[in-house]
Design a protein around this motif. Sequence first.
Motif, PDB file in Angstrom:
ATOM      1  N   TRP A 296       0.831  -1.207   0.000  1.00  0.00           N
ATOM      2  CA  TRP A 296       0.000   0.000   0.000  1.00  0.00           C
ATOM      3  C   TRP A 296       0.866   1.259   0.000  1.00  0.00           C
ATOM      4  CZ3 TRP A 296      -0.341   3.720   3.932  1.00  0.00           C
ATOM      5  CH2 TRP A 296      -1.289   4.716   3.705  1.00  0.00           C
ATOM      6  N   LEU A 297       1.926   1.282   0.801  1.00  0.00           N
ATOM      7  CA  LEU A 297       2.829   2.436   0.817  1.00  0.00           C
ATOM      8  C   LEU A 297       3.399   2.698  -0.577  1.00  0.00           C
ATOM      9  CD1 LEU A 297       4.909   1.939   4.105  1.00  0.00           C
ATOM     10  CD2 LEU A 297       3.355   3.834   3.609  1.00  0.00           C
ATOM     11  N   MET A 298       3.836   1.636  -1.241  1.00  0.00           N
ATOM     12  CA  MET A 298       4.404   1.778  -2.583  1.00  0.00           C
ATOM     13  C   MET A 298       3.368   2.348  -3.556  1.00  0.00           C
ATOM     14  SD  MET A 298       7.604   0.921  -2.767  1.00  0.00           S
ATOM     15  CE  MET A 298       8.920  -0.118  -2.119  1.00  0.00           C
ATOM     16  N   GLN A 299       2.138   1.877  -3.458  1.00  0.00           N
ATOM     17  CA  GLN A 299       1.081   2.366  -4.349  1.00  0.00           C
ATOM     18  C   GLN A 299       0.790   3.848  -4.100  1.00  0.00           C
ATOM     19  OE1 GLN A 299      -2.037  -0.426  -3.393  1.00  0.00           O
ATOM     20  NE2 GLN A 299      -1.365  -1.914  -4.928  1.00  0.00           N
ATOM     21  N   GLU A 300       0.678   4.220  -2.831  1.00  0.00           N
ATOM     22  CA  GLU A 300       0.397   5.616  -2.498  1.00  0.00           C
ATOM     23  C   GLU A 300       1.542   6.522  -2.921  1.00  0.00           C
ATOM     24  OE1 GLU A 300      -2.267   7.132  -1.279  1.00  0.00           O
ATOM     25  OE2 GLU A 300      -3.448   5.288  -1.143  1.00  0.00           O
ATOM     26  N   ALA A 301       2.775   6.055  -2.749  1.00  0.00           N
ATOM     27  CA  ALA A 301       3.932   6.852  -3.151  1.00  0.00           C
ATOM     28  C   ALA A 301       3.937   7.068  -4.662  1.00  0.00           C
ATOM     29  CB  ALA A 301       5.219   6.165  -2.709  1.00  0.00           C
ATOM     30  N   SER A 302       3.583   6.032  -5.418  1.00  0.00           N
ATOM     31  CA  SER A 302       3.522   6.149  -6.872  1.00  0.00           C
ATOM     32  C   SER A 302       2.477   7.170  -7.302  1.00  0.00           C
ATOM     33  CB  SER A 302       3.208   4.785  -7.488  1.00  0.00           C
ATOM     34  OG  SER A 302       3.090   4.868  -8.890  1.00  0.00           O
ATOM     35  N   ILE A 303       1.322   7.137  -6.657  1.00  0.00           N
ATOM     36  CA  ILE A 303       0.251   8.098  -6.959  1.00  0.00           C
ATOM     37  C   ILE A 303       0.711   9.514  -6.640  1.00  0.00           C
ATOM     38  CG2 ILE A 303      -2.065   8.859  -6.300  1.00  0.00           C
ATOM     39  CD1 ILE A 303      -2.715   5.867  -5.793  1.00  0.00           C
ATOM     40  N   ALA A 304       1.354   9.682  -5.471  1.00  0.00           N
ATOM     41  CA  ALA A 304       1.813  11.005  -5.056  1.00  0.00           C
ATOM     42  C   ALA A 304       2.868  11.550  -6.016  1.00  0.00           C
ATOM     43  CB  ALA A 304       2.377  10.938  -3.636  1.00  0.00           C
ATOM     44  N   CYS A 305       3.772  10.698  -6.460  1.00  0.00           N
ATOM     45  CA  CYS A 305       4.823  11.139  -7.382  1.00  0.00           C
ATOM     46  C   CYS A 305       4.248  11.527  -8.742  1.00  0.00           C
ATOM     47  CB  CYS A 305       5.874  10.034  -7.538  1.00  0.00           C
ATOM     48  SG  CYS A 305       6.866   9.761  -6.051  1.00  0.00           S
ATOM     49  N   GLN A 306       3.250  10.766  -9.203  1.00  0.00           N
ATOM     50  CA  GLN A 306       2.607  11.101 -10.463  1.00  0.00           C
ATOM     51  C   GLN A 306       1.895  12.452 -10.368  1.00  0.00           C
ATOM     52  OE1 GLN A 306       0.051   7.816 -11.478  1.00  0.00           O
ATOM     53  NE2 GLN A 306       1.754   6.366 -11.582  1.00  0.00           N
ATOM     54  N   GLY A 307       1.252  12.693  -9.211  1.00  0.00           N
ATOM     55  CA  GLY A 307       0.568  13.964  -9.012  1.00  0.00           C
ATOM     56  C   GLY A 307       1.538  15.128  -8.976  1.00  0.00           C
TER      57      GLY A 307
END
Length: 312
Positions: A296-307
Motif C-alpha cells: 500500500w505504501l508503494m502504491q500511495e507513493a507512486s500516486i503522489a509522485c505522479q501527481g
Amino acid sequence: MKTPGFLNALRAFEASARHQSFSAAAHELHVTPAAVGQLVRSLEDWLGVPLFNRGASGKARLVMTDIAERALPDIRAGFDRLSLGLNRLQEGAKGGVLTVTVSPAFAAKWLLPRIENFYNACPDTDVRLDTSLKLMDFVAQGIDIGVRYGRGTWPGLEAEKLMDEEIYPVCSPDWLKKNKSVKAPRDLAGKSLIHDLSVDTHIGFVSWNAWLQAAGAAEVDTRRGTQVNNSAAVLQAAVDGHGVALARSVMAGDDVASGRLVRLFPKIDFASELAYYIVYRSECASLPRLKAFRTWLMQEASIACQGAAKAR
C-alpha cells in the motif's frame, strides 16, 4: 538449570540495563518504576546474585554488575528469538495490529492524510503509529515496519526506497501577493526566511545556505528569520504567511497541490541526497499485514509522485 518463569522480570532487567534507569524502563514497559524495581529484585533473589550496583544519584545510579553484563547479550538474543517465534505464529493472520514507526512530520503531512485508504483496503488490520525522530529498536519497541529518511542503510533492517525528494522554497499565495518583487532567488534578500531546526545538515539535509548557493544567490543573508524545530510546523508557518520556507517535496506536496502553498522558482531543480525508505526486519517480511502495508505504501507513493509530476 531449568529456565525460570520470570519473563516479565527478564524484560524489566533488559530494559533497565539498556536505559540504565528503572524510570525509563518503566516508561517503555508501561508500568511504574517501583514495579520494575520489584521485578528486578525478584530476579536477583531467584538467581542469588546482584544484577546492578545501585548508586544514590548521578549518571552511575544504576550500573550492571560484571556477571549481568556478560549475560545480557544472550538474554537479548533470547527475546529476539521469542519475537521471531511469535511473528511466525502470526503469519497466517491477515488481521491484527501493525505497529508502524515514522517521524511526527511524516505522519502529519503524508501518512495520516492517506491512512483511510489503507483501512479501506485492509479493514481487518489496525495501525498503531509510533511517531518519533529517534531511531527505534524494532525488537525492544515491538515495531513491525517503518519509514525512515536517509541514505538507505540502517543496521539490522531491510530498506526499500519509497520516494525520492526535491528541495524548493514555498510561501503562501497571500505572501506572494504582498511580495510581488520576488522573481528570482536573489530577491529573497531581506525577506523573512523560515528555518527548520529539526534537520541535520551534517548528514545530508539541505540548508537555506546550500540551496541559495546552488541557485546562484549565495549573497542572500540567511542569519535572520523564524526558526522552528518541527518540519510540519515549518510548513504551517509558511501557510500562515510568516515567510518563505525551504520545503521538502514529500512533506509539502499536498499543500502545493491544494494551493495552500506556492512553489517558488519551479524551474530550479534541487534533488535531495536523501530519500524515504520502507524499513523492516528481514525475518518479519512474510507477515501478511506487513506485506499488505508495504504494498500500500508503494502504491500511495507512486500516486503522489505522479501527481507531483503533473503539478510541474
